[in-house]
Design an enzyme around this catalytic site. Structure first.
Site, PDB file in Angstrom:
ATOM      1  N   SER A 133      -9.405   8.425  15.615  1.00 34.43           N
ATOM      2  CA  SER A 133      -8.977   9.816  15.461  1.00 34.43           C
ATOM      3  C   SER A 133      -9.714  10.762  16.409  1.00 34.43           C
ATOM      4  O   SER A 133      -9.670  10.585  17.610  1.00 34.43           O
ATOM      5  CB  SER A 133      -9.151  10.225  14.003  1.00 34.43           C
ATOM      6  OG  SER A 133      -8.569  11.480  13.786  1.00 34.43           O
ATOM      7  N   HIS A 134     -10.420  11.714  15.840  1.00 33.11           N
ATOM      8  CA  HIS A 134     -11.073  12.763  16.629  1.00 33.11           C
ATOM      9  C   HIS A 134     -12.472  12.361  17.084  1.00 33.11           C
ATOM     10  O   HIS A 134     -13.146  13.143  17.738  1.00 33.11           O
ATOM     11  CB  HIS A 134     -11.157  14.018  15.771  1.00 33.11           C
ATOM     12  CG  HIS A 134     -11.716  13.702  14.408  1.00 33.11           C
ATOM     13  ND1 HIS A 134     -10.945  13.094  13.437  1.00 33.11           N
ATOM     14  CD2 HIS A 134     -12.936  13.850  13.893  1.00 33.11           C
ATOM     15  CE1 HIS A 134     -11.696  12.905  12.365  1.00 33.11           C
ATOM     16  NE2 HIS A 134     -12.898  13.346  12.618  1.00 33.11           N
ATOM     17  N   ASP A 149      -5.597  10.948  18.123  1.00 30.67           N
ATOM     18  CA  ASP A 149      -4.407  10.160  17.792  1.00 30.67           C
ATOM     19  C   ASP A 149      -3.209  11.033  17.417  1.00 30.67           C
ATOM     20  O   ASP A 149      -2.188  10.509  16.964  1.00 30.67           O
ATOM     21  CB  ASP A 149      -4.720   9.175  16.664  1.00 30.67           C
ATOM     22  CG  ASP A 149      -5.134   9.866  15.385  1.00 30.67           C
ATOM     23  OD1 ASP A 149      -5.734  10.956  15.460  1.00 30.67           O
ATOM     24  OD2 ASP A 149      -4.857   9.336  14.302  1.00 30.67           O
TER      25      ASP A 149
HETATM   26  C1  G1P Z   1     -12.008  13.857   7.183  1.00 30.80           C
HETATM   27  C2  G1P Z   1     -11.339  15.076   6.586  1.00 30.80           C
HETATM   28  C3  G1P Z   1     -10.139  14.657   5.762  1.00 30.80           C
HETATM   29  C4  G1P Z   1      -9.194  13.832   6.632  1.00 30.80           C
HETATM   30  C5  G1P Z   1      -9.945  12.681   7.270  1.00 30.80           C
HETATM   31  C6  G1P Z   1      -9.086  11.899   8.246  1.00 30.80           C
HETATM   32  O1  G1P Z   1     -12.459  13.009   6.158  1.00 30.80           O
HETATM   33  O2  G1P Z   1     -12.245  15.814   5.769  1.00 30.80           O
HETATM   34  O3  G1P Z   1      -9.504  15.786   5.257  1.00 30.80           O
HETATM   35  O4  G1P Z   1      -8.138  13.321   5.877  1.00 30.80           O
HETATM   36  O5  G1P Z   1     -11.084  13.164   7.984  1.00 30.80           O
HETATM   37  O6  G1P Z   1      -8.634  12.691   9.296  1.00 30.80           O
HETATM   38  P1  G1P Z   1     -13.988  12.983   5.633  1.00 30.80           P
HETATM   39  O7  G1P Z   1     -14.850  12.724   6.842  1.00 30.80           O
HETATM   40  O8  G1P Z   1     -14.248  14.344   5.070  1.00 30.80           O
HETATM   41  O9  G1P Z   1     -14.022  11.898   4.609  1.00 30.80           O
HETATM   42 ZN    ZN Z   2      -6.538  11.992  13.853  1.00 30.37          ZN
END
Ligand code: G1P
Ligand code: ZN
Length: 545
Positions: free
Chosen positions: A114-115, A281
């Site tokens: 992801s990020h 992504d």
């Molecule tokens: C984080 C975000 C959550 C999101 C997830 C995936 O999760 O807070 O809302 O669904 O990334 O993108 P966390 O690191 O808080 O468990």
């Molecule tokens: Zn993502």
């Protein structure tokens, strides 16, 4: 064609988190069979793969292509009938979700962290999505994890590497491997949901302008095709458009800190009407107007209130949902529309059942995630097109749309404070310290606030009755305000404490305040109760959104 059965040793740490298995790229590359073990564990838990379709792709980060070659060979060995692979190994998370649904695939494997930053020193990840196109629910991920702890062999077909760049068919034994254009189907879906005709007029005439920052991640080709080619936005409307293996050294997370090029543009002279960015992504989004940031919680609420303006949502919304820590702005819209609003734990997987059962149409999270029943993932570019549709249909700038929304519904001041990379013991200590206070909090007064309830959020899925407990400590206050504390489930190192702070302000005359100032008393209370600064030995949070 020969199928090899190779011996392997199980790993104890392949437990999927909020969104699949995420680790340092080096772990995947250096620990023998780390990838193979996890993929085989998934395949072992899936029933009847023979003849079924599997969708494969990723966000293009470092190791994406290499991992995909291995997975393709293992999927052939597992007996899948057809593999749909995005050209160049590319598929955004929402595009993969759509392909799974459209082709009635058994599921899909998406390679992404992801990020999180990519590259040899960054992160890599793999997640499985089920036949509804959504992230595997916990009954699956628990089974994958259990299997990964006992696995002793994996199966792989002895076939050459596939040319991932050449669109077309590569048959191997009983498996058809198809390399497909990653954008085509997704672009068609968007054209069905939004008023492309009016949007094209507005963009090509220059009446409305857009800047989309793809952050050198997966959405570049999607945004170029849709915004520039199909909707006629001038070339250059999509910036950082080329997907790079290390995201150009950047952190592909669309927020005010990391999408700097975009933020500078939107707060500078000659800013376009709409600014937006998406993550590694392609499932997250950030929305900006000229000199104006839309919080993801407000974005969800504004889209819900204006959904009827987009052709795909003209019939109205069945219901909405938000994750528990997300602000309650959308709750007020639901109330006005007379539709239900569901509160789920953090993570997109909890929306799947509600969407499948037709209980909701729109859903979102405070963490820059917005989506609808068009796929079973949050969808970055979709949210941007939705905003564009609303801006074009109303003729109003982004800031006016949000301010008028606050006038009508009231404003939920909202902020999240993250303490990243603290050690796990310290983080757990903070949570325990808070938890121990919870029973005695209701009825107590802190300054202008009185605690009305305090608990550890537990969710009972209204569709299948499953219970998910321990999803975050919440302290509800009167007048309407809220503090939420939870630990991140997506990190790869140490722990991240997230503190969510919210306050409702009905008075229009008080809607122009700075968020941190408007929440100052509550931020202080969060610290008093959690001792986060003192315990983590930090001056303050590492990230404030
Ligand atoms: C984080 C975000 C959550 C999101 C997830 C995936 O999760 O807070 O809302 O669904 O990334 O993108 P966390 O690191 O808080 O468990
Ligand atoms: Zn993502």
């Amino acid at each position: 064609m020969q199928i090899e059965i190779r011996e392997t040793n199980a790993y104890p740490d392949q437990k999927p988190g909020t969104s699949g298995l995420r680790k340092k790229t080096r772990i995947f590359m250096q620990k023998p069979n780390y990838l193979e073990n996890f993929v085989q564990s998934i395949f072992d838990c899936l029933p009847e793969k023979e003849g079924k379709i599997l969708v494969l792709g990723g966000d293009g980060r470092y190791y994406n292509r290499q991992a995909l070659q291995t997975i393709i060979k293992m999927a052939v060995a597992a007996g899948f009938g057809r593999l749909l692979v995005g050209q160049g190994g590319i598929l955004s998370t929402p595009a993969a979700s759509h392909l799974i649904r459209k082709h009635r695939a058994l599921g899909g494997l998406i390679l992404s962290a992801s990020h999180n930053p990519g590259g040899a020193d960054g992160d890599f990840g793999i997640k499985y999505n089920i036949d509804n196109g959504g992230p595997a629910p916990e009954r699956y991920t628990d089974a994958f994890y259990r299997r990964s702890k006992e696995i002793s062999e994996y199966r792989i077909a002895r076939i050459p590497d596939i040319d991932l760049d050449r669109i077309g068919e590569h048959p191997f034994g009983d498996t058809r491997i198809q390399i497909i254009d990653p954008v085509d189907d997704y672009a068609d879906l968007m054209a069905q949901l939004f008023d492309f005709g009016k949007m094209r007029q507005a963009l090509s005439s220059g009446r409305v302008s857009v800047c989309f920052d793809a952050m050198h991640a997966v959405t570049g080709p999607y945004a170029k095709r849709i915004l520039e080619q199909e909707l006629g936005a001038p070339a250059g409307s999509v910036i950082n458009a080329a997907p790079l293996e290390d995201f150009g050294g950047g952190h592909p997370d669309p927020n005010l800190t990391y999408a700097k090029a975009l933020v500078d543009k939107m707060y500078g002279p000659g800013a376009p009407t709409l600014g937006a960015a998406s993550d590694g992504d392609g499932d997250r989004n950030m929305i900006l107007g000229r000199g104006f940031f839309v919080t993801p919680s407000d974005s969800l609420a504004v889209l819900a209130a204006n959904a009827h303006l987009a052709p795909g949502y003209r019939q109205g919304l069945k219901g909405v949902a938000r994750s528990m820590p997300t602000s309650k702005a959308v709750d007020r819209v639901a109330e006005a529309l007379g539709i239900p609003c569901f509160e789920t734990p953090t993570g997109w997987k909890f929306f799947g059942n509600l969407l499948d059962a037709g209980k909701i149409t729109l859903c979102g999270e405070e963490s820059f995630g917005t989506g609808s029943d068009h796929v079973r993932e949050k969808d970055g570019l979709w949210a941007v097109l939705f905003w564009l549709n609303v801006v074009v249909a109303t003729g109003k700038p982004v800031a006016d749309l949000v301010r008028e929304h606050w006038q009508r519904f009231g404003r939920n001041y909202y902020s999240r404070h993250d303490y990243e990379g603290i050690d796990l013991k310290t983080a757990q200590g903070i949570m325990e310290h808070l938890r121990s206070q919870m029973p005695a909090l209701p009825g107590r007064t802190f300054g202008a606030y009185k605690v009305s309830a305090a608990d550890d959020f537990s969710y009972t899925d209204p569709v299948d009755g499953s219970v998910t407990a321990g999803q975050g400590l919440r302290i509800l206050l009167e007048p309407e305000a809220r503090l939420v504390f939870r630990l991140s489930g997506t990190g790869t190192e140490g722990a991240t404490l997230r503190i969510y702070i919210e306050r409702f302000e009905p008075d229009t005359a008080k809607h122009g305040q700075d968020t941190q100032e408007a929440l100052a008393d509550l931020i202080e209370l969060a610290e008093k109760l959690s001792e986060a600064k003192a315990r983590s030995r930090r001056e303050g949070p590492t990230v404030i959104t």
